[in-house]
Design an enzyme around this catalytic site. Sequence first.
Site, PDB file in Angstrom:
ATOM      1  N   SER A 176       0.815  -1.214   0.000  1.00  0.00           N
ATOM      2  CA  SER A 176       0.000   0.000   0.000  1.00  0.00           C
ATOM      3  C   SER A 176       0.852   1.270   0.000  1.00  0.00           C
ATOM      4  O   SER A 176       1.526   1.560  -0.975  1.00  0.00           O
ATOM      5  CB  SER A 176      -0.951  -0.054   1.205  1.00  0.00           C
ATOM      6  OG  SER A 176      -1.923   0.939   1.127  1.00  0.00           O
ATOM      7  N   ASP A 206       9.570   5.283 -10.578  1.00  0.00           N
ATOM      8  CA  ASP A 206       9.029   5.801 -11.833  1.00  0.00           C
ATOM      9  C   ASP A 206       9.587   7.168 -12.194  1.00  0.00           C
ATOM     10  O   ASP A 206       9.476   7.600 -13.345  1.00  0.00           O
ATOM     11  CB  ASP A 206       7.501   5.892 -11.746  1.00  0.00           C
ATOM     12  CG  ASP A 206       6.844   4.534 -11.908  1.00  0.00           C
ATOM     13  OD1 ASP A 206       7.555   3.523 -11.826  1.00  0.00           O
ATOM     14  OD2 ASP A 206       5.614   4.484 -12.110  1.00  0.00           O
ATOM     15  N   LYS A 225      -0.667  -4.093  -3.396  1.00  0.00           N
ATOM     16  CA  LYS A 225      -1.963  -3.536  -2.998  1.00  0.00           C
ATOM     17  C   LYS A 225      -2.093  -2.125  -3.573  1.00  0.00           C
ATOM     18  O   LYS A 225      -1.418  -1.202  -3.129  1.00  0.00           O
ATOM     19  CB  LYS A 225      -2.121  -3.487  -1.481  1.00  0.00           C
ATOM     20  CG  LYS A 225      -3.472  -2.897  -1.068  1.00  0.00           C
ATOM     21  CD  LYS A 225      -3.580  -2.695   0.425  1.00  0.00           C
ATOM     22  CE  LYS A 225      -4.908  -2.047   0.764  1.00  0.00           C
ATOM     23  NZ  LYS A 225      -5.064  -0.692   0.200  1.00  0.00           N
TER      24      LYS A 225
END
Length: 527
Positions: free
Chosen positions: A300, A311, A325
Amino acid sequence: MSGYSKKYLPLIIGAACAFGVFIGASLDFSDSSEGLFTANAKKEKLNRLIDYIDYEYVDNVNTDSIVDVTVNSILEDLDPHSTYIPKQKYDALAENMKGDFVGIGISFYTLNDTIAVIKPLANGPSEKVGIKAGDRILYADGIELAQKTINTDSLSSLLKGKINTTVNLKIKRNGSEKLLDFKVKRGTIPIKSVDAAYMLNKKLGYIKVNRFAESTYKEFETAIESLIAQGAKELALDLRDNGGGYLDQAVKIADEFLSDKKLIVFTKNKSGEIKKTFATKKGRFENSKVFVLINENSASASEIVAGALQDNDVGTIVGRRSYGKGLVQREMNLGDGSAVRLTVARYYTPTGRSIQKPYDHGNNKEYFEEYLSRYSNGELQSRDSISVNDSLRYETPGGKVVYGGGGIIPDVFVAKDTDYEKESLNYMLKGGVMDRFIFNILEKDRNYFNNITQEEFNESELVTDKTLQNYIDYLKEFNFDFRTKNYRYLLKKYLRATMAEQLFGTNAAQRIIGEDDKMIQKLLALD
């Protein structure tokens, strides 16, 4: 070795993972439910059924329990992370994520039917009035606290209370014939989410975060300031076994490493509405080398931080594939003290990938036990065994290939040590048996141990080979026959870490444990 049987270890691991993700499901979204509920046939049908059972059914029935079962059955058909919180559990879960509570500031456990103080919290109410490790609390406001006469909930209600209220304690202390009287004013007690913050070398600082609670970023800031003062120019952020928590806290921490206007995360709800969150100008490690440590229990909010940095081509993600998740929950009050955490959106990393692992049948056993399949398919030992979906292939601005559909795959893989003997020691460290044994050692000379400095502790061999053998003999009381010779050194180190934690706190303990940590060794080699 008996006791920690091999066949039960995967079940223990799976249960721990499921619990971690349950905690990680509470993301910080406010909402008013007014206007959502209007009269309709489906709602009236359920209300009428409950009324019939209440007033017409032949036997007395606890309809509250029926409602609880009904709510859980509905949620089980949705997704694995939409969760019902009964009112009897709500306060405890809310307190865990709040970051603090009001109390007297001690860590303790029941020992021989008394309340034994393991350690008064630094600068807390109990420490300020002179309560010490090893003290036994026998009475609170005249009420006997023996384990046989009072349960845990009642004990908590006596020691906790409203801010600035007082509780009168009677304490038995070794060396004192009479009971000692202490008047303690209750105060705000932090529930720490930063377990450790120390220097790994002259320039690399290390911070371990166990969850993202309300106070996590504030704790993180304090840790960063301390490390910078010690010369930190680079940072290692340890998110292993961190099941998640509040989204805003994860975003603030990610912002420390990302330059202004870099996308951190975006969410998309059922109507297609997208909400994007960007980094700000502040950030003390924006142009520094950074490492993020993750494992199969990082979920999470932890994945949001790791995904945001990966990224944006910032730092190096070290470890093993994270849990997977990518669903956003909003907590909604059900009006009777209970609540539901309902999935209202999905979150996506800056490249647009969802890291949510597949769920085909709602909240099912197979979903949570997917963790166990990682043992059997070999991916905990080899990066090449990680299954990826080429249709969920993405590229970062710097050309790095990343994948969606099931967790964050690290840039640098570190295999899990699946030696059952060694793994059992890790469970032993967390299971409380070492705590009791070490507490008994400290009890033999409280005056010495309550006055020892951390520097003196570091220079002393307080856990000897004899101590180790005494512990092995102690384990036999629990039908645990520790026979291996391969990891006696590690068991001895864990006993020392347990002693450090009881005397000085988690930071001292984590530093000792980290000396044999494969991931920490790996990032030091990369630095």
